[in-house]
Enzyme design. Structure first.
Site, PDB file in Angstrom:
ATOM      1  N   TYR A  81       0.832  -1.210   0.000  1.00  0.00           N
ATOM      2  CA  TYR A  81       0.000   0.000   0.000  1.00  0.00           C
ATOM      3  C   TYR A  81       0.867   1.261   0.000  1.00  0.00           C
ATOM      4  CZ  TYR A  81      -3.457  -3.510   1.230  1.00  0.00           C
ATOM      5  OH  TYR A  81      -4.246  -4.634   1.243  1.00  0.00           O
ATOM      6  N   ASP A 116      -0.295 -10.163   9.026  1.00  0.00           N
ATOM      7  CA  ASP A 116       0.653 -11.214   8.613  1.00  0.00           C
ATOM      8  C   ASP A 116       2.080 -10.874   9.020  1.00  0.00           C
ATOM      9  OD1 ASP A 116      -1.060 -13.112   7.297  1.00  0.00           O
ATOM     10  OD2 ASP A 116      -1.356 -11.617   5.746  1.00  0.00           O
ATOM     11  N   HIS A 121       4.201  -6.806  -4.497  1.00  0.00           N
ATOM     12  CA  HIS A 121       2.823  -6.942  -4.983  1.00  0.00           C
ATOM     13  C   HIS A 121       2.010  -5.746  -4.526  1.00  0.00           C
ATOM     14  CE1 HIS A 121       1.556  -8.553  -0.947  1.00  0.00           C
ATOM     15  NE2 HIS A 121       2.774  -9.033  -0.962  1.00  0.00           N
ATOM     16  N   TYR A 164     -11.093  -1.506   0.162  1.00  0.00           N
ATOM     17  CA  TYR A 164     -11.044  -1.061   1.567  1.00  0.00           C
ATOM     18  C   TYR A 164      -9.766  -0.297   1.849  1.00  0.00           C
ATOM     19  CZ  TYR A 164      -7.569  -4.052   3.982  1.00  0.00           C
ATOM     20  OH  TYR A 164      -6.397  -4.620   4.449  1.00  0.00           O
ATOM     21  N   ARG A 165      -8.799  -0.364   0.918  1.00  0.00           N
ATOM     22  CA  ARG A 165      -7.470   0.182   1.173  1.00  0.00           C
ATOM     23  C   ARG A 165      -6.733   0.098  -0.158  1.00  0.00           C
ATOM     24  NH1 ARG A 165      -3.828  -3.057   5.581  1.00  0.00           N
ATOM     25  NH2 ARG A 165      -2.085  -1.616   5.733  1.00  0.00           N
TER      26      ARG A 165
HETATM   27  C1  LIG Z   1       3.213 -10.022   2.520  1.00  0.00           C
HETATM   28  C2  LIG Z   1       2.401  -8.960   3.194  1.00  0.00           C
HETATM   29  C3  LIG Z   1       1.324  -9.307   3.998  1.00  0.00           C
HETATM   30  C4  LIG Z   1       0.569  -8.310   4.624  1.00  0.00           C
HETATM   31  N1  LIG Z   1      -0.475  -8.685   5.431  1.00  0.00           N
HETATM   32  C5  LIG Z   1      -1.198  -7.744   6.051  1.00  0.00           C
HETATM   33  C6  LIG Z   1      -2.252  -8.110   6.926  1.00  0.00           C
HETATM   34  O1  LIG Z   1      -2.494  -9.282   7.206  1.00  0.00           O
HETATM   35  N2  LIG Z   1      -3.006  -7.118   7.461  1.00  0.00           N
HETATM   36  C7  LIG Z   1      -2.722  -5.807   7.244  1.00  0.00           C
HETATM   37  O2  LIG Z   1      -3.412  -4.944   7.781  1.00  0.00           O
HETATM   38  N3  LIG Z   1      -1.708  -5.438   6.447  1.00  0.00           N
HETATM   39  C8  LIG Z   1      -0.931  -6.348   5.853  1.00  0.00           C
HETATM   40  N4  LIG Z   1       0.114  -5.970   5.050  1.00  0.00           N
HETATM   41  C9  LIG Z   1       0.347  -4.538   4.796  1.00  0.00           C
HETATM   42  C10 LIG Z   1       1.387  -3.857   5.753  1.00  0.00           C
HETATM   43  O3  LIG Z   1       2.614  -4.530   5.768  1.00  0.00           O
HETATM   44  C11 LIG Z   1       0.891  -3.731   7.180  1.00  0.00           C
HETATM   45  O4  LIG Z   1      -0.393  -3.184   7.218  1.00  0.00           O
HETATM   46  C12 LIG Z   1       1.815  -2.849   8.049  1.00  0.00           C
HETATM   47  O5  LIG Z   1       1.490  -3.003   9.405  1.00  0.00           O
HETATM   48  C13 LIG Z   1       1.707  -1.358   7.693  1.00  0.00           C
HETATM   49  O6  LIG Z   1       2.902  -0.739   8.009  1.00  0.00           O
HETATM   50  P1  LIG Z   1       3.121   0.118   9.351  1.00  0.00           P
HETATM   51  O7  LIG Z   1       2.398  -0.538  10.465  1.00  0.00           O
HETATM   52  O8  LIG Z   1       4.583   0.316   9.489  1.00  0.00           O
HETATM   53  O9  LIG Z   1       2.374   1.490   9.016  1.00  0.00           O
HETATM   54  P2  LIG Z   1       3.030   2.794   8.386  1.00  0.00           P
HETATM   55  O10 LIG Z   1       3.657   2.452   7.101  1.00  0.00           O
HETATM   56  O11 LIG Z   1       3.864   3.484   9.381  1.00  0.00           O
HETATM   57  O12 LIG Z   1       1.710   3.651   8.204  1.00  0.00           O
HETATM   58  C14 LIG Z   1       0.803   3.434   7.162  1.00  0.00           C
HETATM   59  C15 LIG Z   1       0.352   4.790   6.629  1.00  0.00           C
HETATM   60  O13 LIG Z   1      -0.436   5.440   7.616  1.00  0.00           O
HETATM   61  C16 LIG Z   1      -0.105   6.829   7.700  1.00  0.00           C
HETATM   62  N5  LIG Z   1       0.469   7.077   9.026  1.00  0.00           N
HETATM   63  C17 LIG Z   1       1.263   6.228   9.695  1.00  0.00           C
HETATM   64  N6  LIG Z   1       1.579   6.734  10.870  1.00  0.00           N
HETATM   65  C18 LIG Z   1       0.995   7.940  10.956  1.00  0.00           C
HETATM   66  C19 LIG Z   1       0.936   8.908  11.989  1.00  0.00           C
HETATM   67  N7  LIG Z   1       1.541   8.712  13.139  1.00  0.00           N
HETATM   68  N8  LIG Z   1       0.204  10.014  11.763  1.00  0.00           N
HETATM   69  C20 LIG Z   1      -0.460  10.205  10.593  1.00  0.00           C
HETATM   70  N9  LIG Z   1      -0.434   9.293   9.589  1.00  0.00           N
HETATM   71  C21 LIG Z   1       0.281   8.164   9.780  1.00  0.00           C
HETATM   72  C22 LIG Z   1       0.908   7.100   6.606  1.00  0.00           C
HETATM   73  O14 LIG Z   1       0.238   7.597   5.477  1.00  0.00           O
HETATM   74  C23 LIG Z   1       1.509   5.743   6.333  1.00  0.00           C
HETATM   75  O15 LIG Z   1       1.956   5.604   5.008  1.00  0.00           O
HETATM   76  C24 LIG Z   1       0.895  -6.943   4.417  1.00  0.00           C
HETATM   77  C25 LIG Z   1       1.995  -6.606   3.615  1.00  0.00           C
HETATM   78  C26 LIG Z   1       2.734  -7.603   3.009  1.00  0.00           C
HETATM   79  C27 LIG Z   1       3.908  -7.193   2.174  1.00  0.00           C
END
Ligand SMILES: Cc1cc2nc3c(=O)[nH]c(=O)nc-3n(C[C@H](O)[C@H](O)[C@H](O)COP(=O)(O)OP(=O)(O)OC[C@H]3O[C@@H](n4cnc5c(N)ncnc54)[C@H](O)[C@@H]3O)c2cc1C
Length: 532
Positions: A91, A150, A395, A477-478
């Site tokens: 994403y 995941d 992906h 949804y995203r």
């Molecule tokens: C193989 C694979 C499997 C995955 N499976 C899942 C799954 O099961 N479920 C799922 O939900 N996701 C999944 N993901 C997606 C992703 O990896 C996760 O959701 C991950 O937790 C998101 O990254 P993060 O928590 O570091 O959020 P971040 O990357 O830090 O935040 C996401 C976005 O939110 C906003 N943001 C973040 N922090 C702030 C802040 N403090 N204030 C304002 N805006 C902010 C920004 O725009 C940022 O780009 C998967 C990805 C991969 C590659």
């Protein structure tokens, strides 16, 4: 140093010097080498002129530093893009939606501020990862579980702000739904708390979501109205036991009933955990025999696929069932689930594993499905498109929301399977996931990589799949930033009244348009016509 669109070199240099004073020289990054890790390594426009890049990174360590950094950016009108742990791969990763923005990296704010065993809640900063929170709970022998996606490398806060989801019970598996209270730094640097957090000396910030007056928390997820610096979460009390089981059904024609049985169990609260419908036949990876059968769309398709399943001795439909609670309750739920599925002739039931908590370290290592036991891990990265293929380079996930209706689910699966074949793509997954309480999410991981031609094809296919979904009333949804404008564009009731309202809020809350420009289609006034 890289340029920031619309900002003079002098203003940028002044801002960088001011940021260095606030956070220290070591925490402002401007060299290409330091910015490289902030690229979206799954980008569908990797190495192309459309790829989104950061121009600099500032990493504050406290709320006061965030406020000062934001004030400086606001003064010089420099676009900022806040991230928590920045692992939002599929994403957008940690790259900004508006290329050239300065990343506000909050990883250094990694304090677990409070965990209440009694009230099953936590208050965390943005840089706290799922691993951190899990480790804290374990080290302190607290009878609590986290719910993780995941990959456990992300953060509860960042994940919830993109409406992420996981595996245990409702309400914990819908991560935004499980949050309770936020602290937010606004575009002018003012700090605000939501819900009961607005009440000085509040005793229930992480227990009561509403506070008094309108609930504004939703404005800070999938949006750009503020920088979230603290967030509360409800945690799942550690269950006495867990049973991980699988139910199956043998024939293509069982699909609708199979889904409807799961759905009625969910509505009856007999199944509260995340489940998903997997078809070893329809969802591959296909062998040489199955491939041609899956491309058959004549009236013999169903019989040919059934015959294949029978020959290979594989069920047509399967679903994981995770039950948590006291042993006697879990047993009663399992008995009821089996009774309900027994109405499908040939249904099978397998108890894959059962656990009594707490687990020893050795037991933790041997848990078969760690996310379903609230244990963060990175096992998912071994996913392959076929047994011989290397893991995916990257992906982007096409994830339409469809109604909880067996007929719709099966027909959507077939609709998108046919469309993917026609578009010449082979996504991983394509399974209905019961993340949310009242809808089903189909997730198709469409491969991206380093080959521009393949990426172009993936992008065109993605756009086409979105059109197909929208024509049936299914929105995502995203979504990846490459498709954010298109994705929100479908939510167009009454000439995009919703987006126009969000833009009015944006203009009021962030008049200089410095925060996360373009995130989920919300552009500041000065970019509305140029950037979209
Ligand atoms: C193989 C694979 C499997 C995955 N499976 C899942 C799954 O099961 N479920 C799922 O939900 N996701 C999944 N993901 C997606 C992703 O990896 C996760 O959701 C991950 O937790 C998101 O990254 P993060 O928590 O570091 O959020 P971040 O990357 O830090 O935040 C996401 C976005 O939110 C906003 N943001 C973040 N922090 C702030 C802040 N403090 N204030 C304002 N805006 C902010 C920004 O725009 C940022 O780009 C998967 C990805 C991969 C590659």
């Amino acid at each position: 140093m890289r340029a920031v669109p619309g900002v003079s070199a002098v203003d940028l240099a002044t801002a960088v010097a001011q940021w260095q004073t606030v956070v220290g020289k070591d925490w402002v990054f401007t060299s290409d080498a330091d910015l490289d890790p902030y690229r979206d390594s799954y980008s569908p426009v990797r190495d192309e002129k459309e790829e989104r890049h950061a121009s600099a990174v500032v990493a504050p360590a406290s709320v006061e530093e965030v406020q000062a950094v934001v004030r400086i950016a606001n003064h010089h009108r420099i676009p900022l893009y806040p991230i928590s742990t920045g692992r939002n791969l599929t994403y957008g990763g940690s790259a900004p939606v508006y290329s050239g923005s300065v990343i506000l990296d909050l990883k250094r704010m990694n304090r677990i501020l409070e965990v209440s065993e009694k009230n099953a809640s936590a208050l965390v900063e943005p840089g706290v990862s799922y691993f951190d929170l899990y480790r804290y709970i374990r080290d302190n022998n607290l009878k609590l579980w986290i719910d993780c996606p995941d990959p456990g490398w992300g953060s509860p806060l960042g994940n919830a702000l993109d409406h992420g989801a996981g595996y245990t019970n409702t309400p914990f598996k819908d991560h935004f739904d499980a949050h309770c209270g936020m602290e937010v730094v606004l575009a002018d640097g003012e700090v605000m708390r939501t819900g009961m957090g607005a009440l000085p000396g509040a005793q229930t910030w992480q227990q009561f979501k509403y506070g008094m007056g309108p609930i504004v928390d939703g404005l800070f997820a999938q949006s750009n109205f503020g920088v979230v610096t603290k967030m509360g979460f409800w945690l799942m009390p550690q269950p006495e036991t867990a049973l991980l089981a699988t139910v199956t059904a043998p024939r293509y024609a069982d699909g609708v009933r199979f889904c409807d049985t799961l759905i009625s169990l969910i509505y009856a609260d007999a199944l509260k955990s995340q489940t998903q419908v997997v078809s070893p036949v329809l969802m591959g990876p296909p062998d040489a025999e199955l491939g041609p059968l899956l491309r058959r769309w004549d009236e013999g398709r169903e019989a040919a696929l059934d015959a294949y399943a029978q020959r290979k001795g594989v069920p047509f439909w399967t679903a994981p069932v995770a039950l948590y609670g006291p042993q006697s309750v879990v047993r009663a739920q399992w008995a009821y689930i089996k009774e309900r599925f027994s109405a499908i002739s040939g249904a099978t039931f397998n108890e894959d594993a059962s656990y009594t908590f707490p687990l020893t370290d050795e037991q933790v290592r041997s848990v078969i499905d760690k996310t379903r036991a609230g244990i963060p891990n990175l096992a998912y990265f071994a996913s392959r498109s076929s047994p011989d293929a290397p893991p995916l380079e990257g992906h982007m996930d096409f994830s339409p929301i469809v109604p909880m209706d067996g007929k719709v689910i099966v027909s959507a699966l077939e609709l998108f399977a046919k469309a993917c074949q026609e578009l010449g793509i082979a996504p991983l997954g394509g399974r209905p996931l019961f993340y949310h309480t009242r809808t089903v999410t189909l997730i198709y991981a469409i491969p991206t990589g380093r080959d521009p031609t393949a990426n172009k094809k993936a992008r065109e296919a993605f756009a086409k799949l979105m059109d197909i979904g929208a024509a049936h009333g299914w929105g995502e949804y995203r979504i990846h930033p490459e498709f954010m404008d298109k994705g929100v564009g479908y939510y167009s009731y009454n000439n995009h009244a919703l987006l126009r309202f969000q833009e009015r809020l944006k203009d009021a809350a962030d008049p200089n348009g410095i925060l996360s420009a373009g995130r989920y289609g919300i552009w500041p006034k000065h970019l509305r016509d140029v950037a979209r």
